[in-house]
Motif scaffolding. Structure first.
Motif, PDB file in Angstrom:
ATOM      1  N   CYS A   1      -4.723   0.753   0.621  1.00  0.00           N
ATOM      2  CA  CYS A   1      -5.358  -0.478   1.088  1.00  0.00           C
ATOM      3  C   CYS A   1      -6.690  -0.129   1.766  1.00  0.00           C
ATOM      4  CB  CYS A   1      -4.437  -1.213   2.054  1.00  0.00           C
ATOM      5  SG  CYS A   1      -4.238  -0.385   3.644  1.00  0.00           S
TER       6      CYS A   1
ATOM      7  N   CYS B   1       0.612   3.206   3.568  1.00  0.00           N
ATOM      8  CA  CYS B   1       1.034   2.674   4.873  1.00  0.00           C
ATOM      9  C   CYS B   1       2.081   1.569   4.742  1.00  0.00           C
ATOM     10  CB  CYS B   1      -0.171   2.160   5.652  1.00  0.00           C
ATOM     11  SG  CYS B   1      -0.841   0.630   4.995  1.00  0.00           S
TER      12      CYS B   1
ATOM     13  N   CYS C   1      -6.435   2.051   4.915  1.00  0.00           N
ATOM     14  CA  CYS C   1      -6.095   3.463   4.672  1.00  0.00           C
ATOM     15  C   CYS C   1      -7.264   4.206   4.034  1.00  0.00           C
ATOM     16  CB  CYS C   1      -4.861   3.572   3.785  1.00  0.00           C
ATOM     17  SG  CYS C   1      -3.354   3.094   4.625  1.00  0.00           S
TER      18      CYS C   1
ATOM     19  N   CYS D   1       0.852  -1.189   0.000  1.00  0.00           N
ATOM     20  CA  CYS D   1       0.000   0.000   0.000  1.00  0.00           C
ATOM     21  C   CYS D   1       0.890   1.243   0.000  1.00  0.00           C
ATOM     22  CB  CYS D   1      -0.890  -0.020   1.233  1.00  0.00           C
ATOM     23  SG  CYS D   1      -1.748   1.550   1.495  1.00  0.00           S
TER      24      CYS D   1
HETATM   25 ZN   LIG Z   1      -2.534   1.201   3.643  1.00  0.00          ZN
END
Ligand SMILES: [Zn+2]
Ligand SMILES: [Zn+2]
Length: 244
Positions: A73, A59, A76, A56
């Protein structure tokens, strides 16, 4: 008259004393003590390094095969982190679970330089920040340990990328309990208000925070919020390893 340079013959260095000395002084792999090759590890240990792969972009959580690379993702998208981007060189696992603790708790600073060298290619490809800020330790923890592992990673990265290193921009103003035994909401509560922006002059527009490991990202997120409150438009997170 001195002999021309190209006529000077190299001295024979292959006698047994030289061979013995070389075998004794040869760099050893810090994981298995076999002779090291290239990156500082032996070839089999270097092959075991868990490079992050698809993750991702917000993050750095590793994505399962087939998840694609969307804007973020699911976690997030539900709760956008305060980072512009988070990047990690590795998934946390063998042999990082041995190298990082040696660096962090046992003063193996050579190991830290190796870890920074492995972070460099991913950091060089990321959008270029105006400054690097190591995630600060609380002064009491720094006195106890004698060095700041995030600063030890950020220093060679700043040098390698020719970026300003601004350890003065952020302070840890509250000592926090270790995060390791806490769940995600408890981690967020634990680090609330732990950082304060500092330094003199204007806050750089785009900052990259540097740390060794990212687990839930709660600590880095709290630090990013402190920098953004102080005027940074964008804060990225650069770490060595991401705990999946
Ligand atoms: Zn993420
Ligand atoms: Zn090895």
């Amino acid at each position: 008259m001195p002999a021309p340079v190209n006529s000077i013959r190299p001295r024979a260095v292959d006698g047994w004393p030289a061979r013995l000395a070389r075998s004794l002084w040869r760099a050893r792999c810090p994981l298995c003590r076999e002779p090291a090759a290239g990156d500082g590890l032996c070839a089999p240990c270097a092959r075991a390094l868990p490079w992050l792969g698809p993750a991702c972009p917000r993050c750095a959580a590793p994505l399962a095969p087939g998840d694609g690379t969307g804007p973020a993702c699911g976690a997030c998208l539900r709760r956008p982190p305060p980072f512009g981007l988070a990047l990690a060189a590795f998934r946390y696992g063998f042999p990082l679970d041995r190298l990082l603790p040696r660096f962090k708790f046992h003063r193996d600073l050579a190991c830290g330089r190796l870890l920074a060298q492995w972070m460099l290619p991913a950091c060089a490809q990321a959008p270029r920040p105006d400054a690097l800020v190591p995630l600060p330790l609380h002064p009491a923890r720094l006195r106890e340990r004698g060095y700041d592992q995030a600063l030890e990673l950020a220093r060679p990265l700043a040098r390698g990328l020719a970026l300003p290193l601004r350890a003065d921009l952020l302070r840890r103003v509250r000592a926090t309990a270790p995060q390791s035994r806490l769940d995600a909401p408890a981690r967020r509560r634990n680090v609330r208000g732990a950082f304060r922006a500092a330094g003199t002059g204007a806050m750089p527009r785009h900052v990259a925070l540097v740390d060794d490991v990212m687990t839930t990202g709660a600590t880095l997120a709290e630090a990013a919020r402190a920098l953004r409150r102080a005027g940074a438009d964008r804060v990225d997170a650069w770490v060595c390893a991401r705990v999946p």
